[in-house]
Design a protein around this motif. Structure first.
Motif, PDB file in Angstrom:
ATOM      1  N   LYS A   1       0.821  -1.208   0.000  1.00  0.00           N
ATOM      2  CA  LYS A   1       0.000   0.000   0.000  1.00  0.00           C
ATOM      3  C   LYS A   1       0.860   1.265   0.000  1.00  0.00           C
ATOM      4  O   LYS A   1       0.387   2.351  -0.327  1.00  0.00           O
ATOM      5  CB  LYS A   1      -0.915   0.003   1.229  1.00  0.00           C
ATOM      6  N   SER A   2       2.119   1.115   0.400  1.00  0.00           N
ATOM      7  CA  SER A   2       3.065   2.228   0.406  1.00  0.00           C
ATOM      8  C   SER A   2       4.453   1.665   0.183  1.00  0.00           C
ATOM      9  O   SER A   2       4.670   0.447   0.274  1.00  0.00           O
ATOM     10  CB  SER A   2       3.010   2.981   1.743  1.00  0.00           C
ATOM     11  N   ILE A   3       5.409   2.543  -0.089  1.00  0.00           N
ATOM     12  CA  ILE A   3       6.774   2.085  -0.312  1.00  0.00           C
ATOM     13  C   ILE A   3       7.339   1.399   0.929  1.00  0.00           C
ATOM     14  O   ILE A   3       8.127   0.457   0.835  1.00  0.00           O
ATOM     15  CB  ILE A   3       7.686   3.265  -0.756  1.00  0.00           C
ATOM     16  N   LYS A   4       6.888   1.811   2.118  1.00  0.00           N
ATOM     17  CA  LYS A   4       7.350   1.190   3.362  1.00  0.00           C
ATOM     18  C   LYS A   4       6.840  -0.235   3.498  1.00  0.00           C
ATOM     19  O   LYS A   4       7.453  -1.058   4.185  1.00  0.00           O
ATOM     20  CB  LYS A   4       6.917   2.034   4.561  1.00  0.00           C
ATOM     21  N   ASP A   5       5.689  -0.518   2.886  1.00  0.00           N
ATOM     22  CA  ASP A   5       5.113  -1.854   2.959  1.00  0.00           C
ATOM     23  C   ASP A   5       5.730  -2.820   1.962  1.00  0.00           C
ATOM     24  O   ASP A   5       5.487  -4.027   2.039  1.00  0.00           O
ATOM     25  CB  ASP A   5       3.600  -1.794   2.696  1.00  0.00           C
ATOM     26  N   ASN A   6       6.474  -2.300   0.996  1.00  0.00           N
ATOM     27  CA  ASN A   6       7.003  -3.151  -0.066  1.00  0.00           C
ATOM     28  C   ASN A   6       7.974  -4.185   0.511  1.00  0.00           C
ATOM     29  O   ASN A   6       8.901  -3.841   1.244  1.00  0.00           O
ATOM     30  CB  ASN A   6       7.715  -2.292  -1.114  1.00  0.00           C
ATOM     31  N   LYS A   7       7.733  -5.452   0.191  1.00  0.00           N
ATOM     32  CA  LYS A   7       8.536  -6.540   0.752  1.00  0.00           C
ATOM     33  C   LYS A   7       9.914  -6.654   0.103  1.00  0.00           C
ATOM     34  O   LYS A   7      10.772  -7.395   0.599  1.00  0.00           O
ATOM     35  CB  LYS A   7       7.796  -7.866   0.625  1.00  0.00           C
ATOM     36  N   HIS A   8      10.134  -5.936  -1.002  1.00  0.00           N
ATOM     37  CA  HIS A   8      11.426  -5.974  -1.684  1.00  0.00           C
ATOM     38  C   HIS A   8      12.204  -4.692  -1.374  1.00  0.00           C
ATOM     39  O   HIS A   8      11.665  -3.592  -1.468  1.00  0.00           O
ATOM     40  CB  HIS A   8      11.240  -6.085  -3.196  1.00  0.00           C
ATOM     41  N   SER A   9      13.446  -4.826  -1.024  1.00  0.00           N
ATOM     42  CA  SER A   9      14.293  -3.655  -0.788  1.00  0.00           C
ATOM     43  C   SER A   9      15.065  -3.332  -2.066  1.00  0.00           C
ATOM     44  O   SER A   9      15.223  -4.191  -2.950  1.00  0.00           O
ATOM     45  CB  SER A   9      15.286  -3.933   0.334  1.00  0.00           C
ATOM     46  N   PRO A  10      15.580  -2.104  -2.193  1.00  0.00           N
ATOM     47  CA  PRO A  10      16.428  -1.776  -3.345  1.00  0.00           C
ATOM     48  C   PRO A  10      17.626  -2.718  -3.455  1.00  0.00           C
ATOM     49  O   PRO A  10      18.060  -3.049  -4.570  1.00  0.00           O
ATOM     50  CB  PRO A  10      16.871  -0.340  -3.059  1.00  0.00           C
ATOM     51  N   GLU A  11      18.127  -3.155  -2.316  1.00  0.00           N
ATOM     52  CA  GLU A  11      19.266  -4.089  -2.313  1.00  0.00           C
ATOM     53  C   GLU A  11      18.859  -5.446  -2.889  1.00  0.00           C
ATOM     54  O   GLU A  11      19.641  -6.085  -3.610  1.00  0.00           O
ATOM     55  CB  GLU A  11      19.805  -4.254  -0.891  1.00  0.00           C
ATOM     56  N   ASP A  12      17.635  -5.874  -2.564  1.00  0.00           N
ATOM     57  CA  ASP A  12      17.130  -7.131  -3.121  1.00  0.00           C
ATOM     58  C   ASP A  12      17.055  -7.063  -4.640  1.00  0.00           C
ATOM     59  O   ASP A  12      17.448  -8.000  -5.340  1.00  0.00           O
ATOM     60  CB  ASP A  12      15.720  -7.429  -2.584  1.00  0.00           C
ATOM     61  N   VAL A  13      16.538  -5.962  -5.131  1.00  0.00           N
ATOM     62  CA  VAL A  13      16.360  -5.801  -6.575  1.00  0.00           C
ATOM     63  C   VAL A  13      17.716  -5.711  -7.278  1.00  0.00           C
ATOM     64  O   VAL A  13      17.912  -6.304  -8.342  1.00  0.00           O
ATOM     65  CB  VAL A  13      15.512  -4.556  -6.893  1.00  0.00           C
ATOM     66  N   LEU A  14      18.652  -5.008  -6.675  1.00  0.00           N
ATOM     67  CA  LEU A  14      19.986  -4.900  -7.259  1.00  0.00           C
ATOM     68  C   LEU A  14      20.650  -6.265  -7.337  1.00  0.00           C
ATOM     69  O   LEU A  14      21.284  -6.612  -8.338  1.00  0.00           O
ATOM     70  CB  LEU A  14      20.850  -3.944  -6.419  1.00  0.00           C
ATOM     71  N   SER A  15      20.490  -7.064  -6.301  1.00  0.00           N
ATOM     72  CA  SER A  15      21.059  -8.412  -6.293  1.00  0.00           C
ATOM     73  C   SER A  15      20.460  -9.255  -7.416  1.00  0.00           C
ATOM     74  O   SER A  15      21.173  -9.996  -8.114  1.00  0.00           O
ATOM     75  CB  SER A  15      20.795  -9.082  -4.942  1.00  0.00           C
ATOM     76  N   PHE A  16      19.148  -9.137  -7.596  1.00  0.00           N
ATOM     77  CA  PHE A  16      18.459  -9.844  -8.676  1.00  0.00           C
ATOM     78  C   PHE A  16      19.005  -9.418 -10.037  1.00  0.00           C
ATOM     79  O   PHE A  16      19.311 -10.257 -10.894  1.00  0.00           O
ATOM     80  CB  PHE A  16      16.956  -9.559  -8.595  1.00  0.00           C
ATOM     81  N   MET A  17      19.131  -8.112 -10.241  1.00  0.00           N
ATOM     82  CA  MET A  17      19.610  -7.619 -11.522  1.00  0.00           C
ATOM     83  C   MET A  17      21.038  -8.079 -11.807  1.00  0.00           C
ATOM     84  O   MET A  17      21.362  -8.474 -12.936  1.00  0.00           O
ATOM     85  CB  MET A  17      19.529  -6.087 -11.573  1.00  0.00           C
ATOM     86  N   LYS A  18      21.890  -8.032 -10.802  1.00  0.00           N
ATOM     87  CA  LYS A  18      23.278  -8.450 -10.986  1.00  0.00           C
ATOM     88  C   LYS A  18      23.373  -9.913 -11.391  1.00  0.00           C
ATOM     89  O   LYS A  18      24.241 -10.306 -12.181  1.00  0.00           O
ATOM     90  CB  LYS A  18      24.073  -8.206  -9.698  1.00  0.00           C
TER      91      LYS A  18
END
Length: 257
Positions: free
Chosen positions: A189-206
């Motif tokens: 419902k908000s960015i604070k509620d998002n279960k994925h962190s920027p670090e998680d996404v970066l790890s996925f992309m790498k």
């Protein structure tokens, strides 16, 4: 090898769903990502060309604003033209192009008349009933589909995504363009509620991008960025609120074939 490969050797692309403050800023953002192509979900790019980043038009759906630009597109001498054409955007989605298979098939010959290399409709799920029916009937009607457009927001397991792509390639036997992919939490419902962190996404992309580069049948891919405070897609943002590249954006920009 098709001539568009020679002009745009990079697989990665820029797709930006929000409006930038100015056309100049948008062009700067596209250029900063060091991409080989870009698109904007429409049939026309009204700005000047961006060096080394080919614009690829799209026929978004059946709406008049979407089909009219076809008349302005230069008809190519060969289907291996330097600028391919993308098909309908999520025609199986009520909030997107929202088309029946029959409507899509009826319009497809109009796309073929451009003589450009054609990307399939990009469905919500490229293996669902809508897409399989379209591809089966297109083959029966001798309609041309040169590559499959894929959307993905199915979690941050890179290997699962790779297996998904392989299964799509096996199903249709055609090259793939990933025209939208990112990590999203649609329940947030908000960015604070998002279960994925920027670090998680970066790890996925790498982990993922080198794997995509190794798949010969994946011709192009486009990260689906959004505003950094977007409740569902914020951790996947390539730019922060000031327009500077996030750590994710920096990695995406620096990644080469």
């Amino acid at each position: 090898m098709p001539s568009w490969h020679k002009l745009s050797p990079l697989k990665k692309e820029f797709a930006w769903p929000k409006k930038s403050d100015s056309s100049r800023k948008l062009k700067e953002e596209i250029s900063s990502m060091q991409v080989g192509w870009h698109y904007n979900w429409t049939g026309l790019w009204k700005e000047t060309e961006i060096k080394n980043a080919l614009f690829v038009p799209m026929v978004w759906g059946k709406a008049k604003w979407s089909t009219d630009p076809i008349k302005k597109l230069k008809v190519s001498k060969s289907k291996m033209a330097t600028s391919p054409l993308l098909g309908f955007n999520e025609p199986d989605g009520k909030k997107q192009a929202n088309m029946s298979v029959e409507e899509a098939l009826a319009l497809w010959p109009i796309l073929e008349k451009t003589n450009r290399r054609l990307g399939s409709p990009a469905t919500v799920n490229p293996k669902n009933e809508w897409m399989q029916s379209f591809m089966k009937q297109a083959k029966a009607k001798n309609l041309r589909v040169d590559f499959i457009c894929v959307h993905w927001d199915g979690g941050r397991n890179a290997d699962n995504f790779i297996e998904h792509l392989k299964s799509i390639h096996t199903l249709y036997g055609k090259p793939i363009w990933i025209t939208e992919f990112a990590i999203a939490d649609w329940s947030a419902k908000s960015i604070k509620d998002n279960k994925h962190s920027p670090e998680d996404v970066l790890s996925f992309m790498k982990e993922l991008l080198p794997k995509l580069e190794q798949l010969d049948f994946v011709e192009r891919y486009a990260w689906f960025s959004s505003a950094p405070d977007h409740a569902n897609l914020g951790p996947s943002a390539l730019f922060d609120k000031e327009g500077k590249a996030t750590k994710l954006g920096e990695f995406y920009a620096g990644h080469q074939n």
